[in-house]
Scaffold this motif. Structure first.
Motif, PDB file in Angstrom:
ATOM      1  N   GLU A 170       0.936  -1.595  -0.090  1.00 34.27           N
ATOM      2  CA  GLU A 170      -0.204  -0.287   0.467  1.00 34.27           C
ATOM      3  C   GLU A 170       0.814   1.413   0.087  1.00 34.27           C
ATOM      4  OE1 GLU A 170      -2.704  -0.666   3.107  1.00 34.27           O
ATOM      5  OE2 GLU A 170      -3.644  -2.321   2.094  1.00 34.27           O
ATOM      6  N   GLU A 171       2.172   1.065   0.727  1.00 37.65           N
ATOM      7  CA  GLU A 171       2.318   2.391   0.967  1.00 37.65           C
ATOM      8  C   GLU A 171       4.682   1.541   1.119  1.00 37.65           C
ATOM      9  OE1 GLU A 171       3.399   6.359   3.582  1.00 37.65           O
ATOM     10  OE2 GLU A 171       1.388   4.976   4.186  1.00 37.65           O
ATOM     11  N   LEU A 172       5.379   2.535   0.126  1.00 34.12           N
ATOM     12  CA  LEU A 172       6.318   2.376   0.385  1.00 34.12           C
ATOM     13  C   LEU A 172       7.411   3.471   0.881  1.00 34.12           C
ATOM     14  CD1 LEU A 172       8.065  -0.343  -0.418  1.00 34.12           C
ATOM     15  CD2 LEU A 172       8.911   0.749  -2.478  1.00 34.12           C
ATOM     16  N   VAL A 173       7.845   3.565   2.061  1.00 37.74           N
ATOM     17  CA  VAL A 173       8.365   4.738   2.624  1.00 37.74           C
ATOM     18  C   VAL A 173      10.328   4.992   2.445  1.00 37.74           C
ATOM     19  CG1 VAL A 173       8.626   6.539   4.306  1.00 37.74           C
ATOM     20  CG2 VAL A 173       6.250   4.667   3.926  1.00 37.74           C
ATOM     21  N   ASP A 174      10.640   5.550   1.829  1.00 39.83           N
ATOM     22  CA  ASP A 174      12.399   6.168   1.442  1.00 39.83           C
ATOM     23  C   ASP A 174      12.810   7.124   2.986  1.00 39.83           C
ATOM     24  OD1 ASP A 174      15.076   6.224   1.264  1.00 39.83           O
ATOM     25  OD2 ASP A 174      14.334   6.832  -0.779  1.00 39.83           O
ATOM     26  N   GLY A 175      13.198   5.860   3.407  1.00 41.62           N
ATOM     27  CA  GLY A 175      13.797   6.344   5.323  1.00 41.62           C
ATOM     28  C   GLY A 175      15.274   6.874   5.282  1.00 41.62           C
ATOM     29  N   GLY A 176      15.761   6.657   4.115  1.00 43.32           N
ATOM     30  CA  GLY A 176      17.157   7.675   3.827  1.00 43.32           C
ATOM     31  C   GLY A 176      17.837   6.373   4.472  1.00 43.32           C
TER      32      GLY A 176
END
Length: 130
Positions: free
Chosen positions: A71-77
């Motif tokens: 549903e969501e992909l988050v680039d955390g760095g």
């Protein structure tokens, strides 16, 4: 987006296609894959062969229509990517279905996946299996 984000996005796209080789293409030789305690395949698997046989092949054999719907992909760095979604599928031995929430934490270094950790509703998965 970062290279790490693109690598993990490609993993999920390969999963959606049922492309196991594509799913593991960017895995480092010593990638550590952690399945959450309480999950039926709980433990730490090191290396692509161990992950394929201990997780992916078992899911394919034991579940009908198993999928990880992102549903969501988050680039955390700094090479960290977080995926949020749902697992679903029907356990072949019982005929019971499940749909449970998951969070995946990925680590990517030097263009290779070096780590994965799963967090999920293990009770919901086990309920389909019992």
């Amino acid at each position: 987006m970062s290279e790490a984000f693109d690598i993990i996005k490609a993993h999920y796209a390969a999963s959606d296609r049922g492309d196991l080789d594509g799913m593991v293409e960017a895995f480092a030789p010593d990638v550590a894959w952690i399945e959450m305690d309480g999950f039926p395949y709980a433990g730490t698997y090191v290396g692509t062969d161990a992950i394929k046989s201990g997780v992916f092949e078992r899911l394919g054999r034991e579940w009908k229509g198993f999928s990880a719907d992102m549903e969501e992909l988050v680039d955390g760095g700094d090479g960290t990517v977080v995926g949020i979604g749902h697992y679903s599928g029907t356990y072949r031995a019982t005929g019971r279905s499940m749909r449970v929430r998951f969070v995946h934490v990925w680590r990517v270094r030097g263009g290779k996946v070096t780590g994965f950790e799963q967090f999920t509703d293990t009770h919901g998965v086990r309920a389909a299996m019992d």
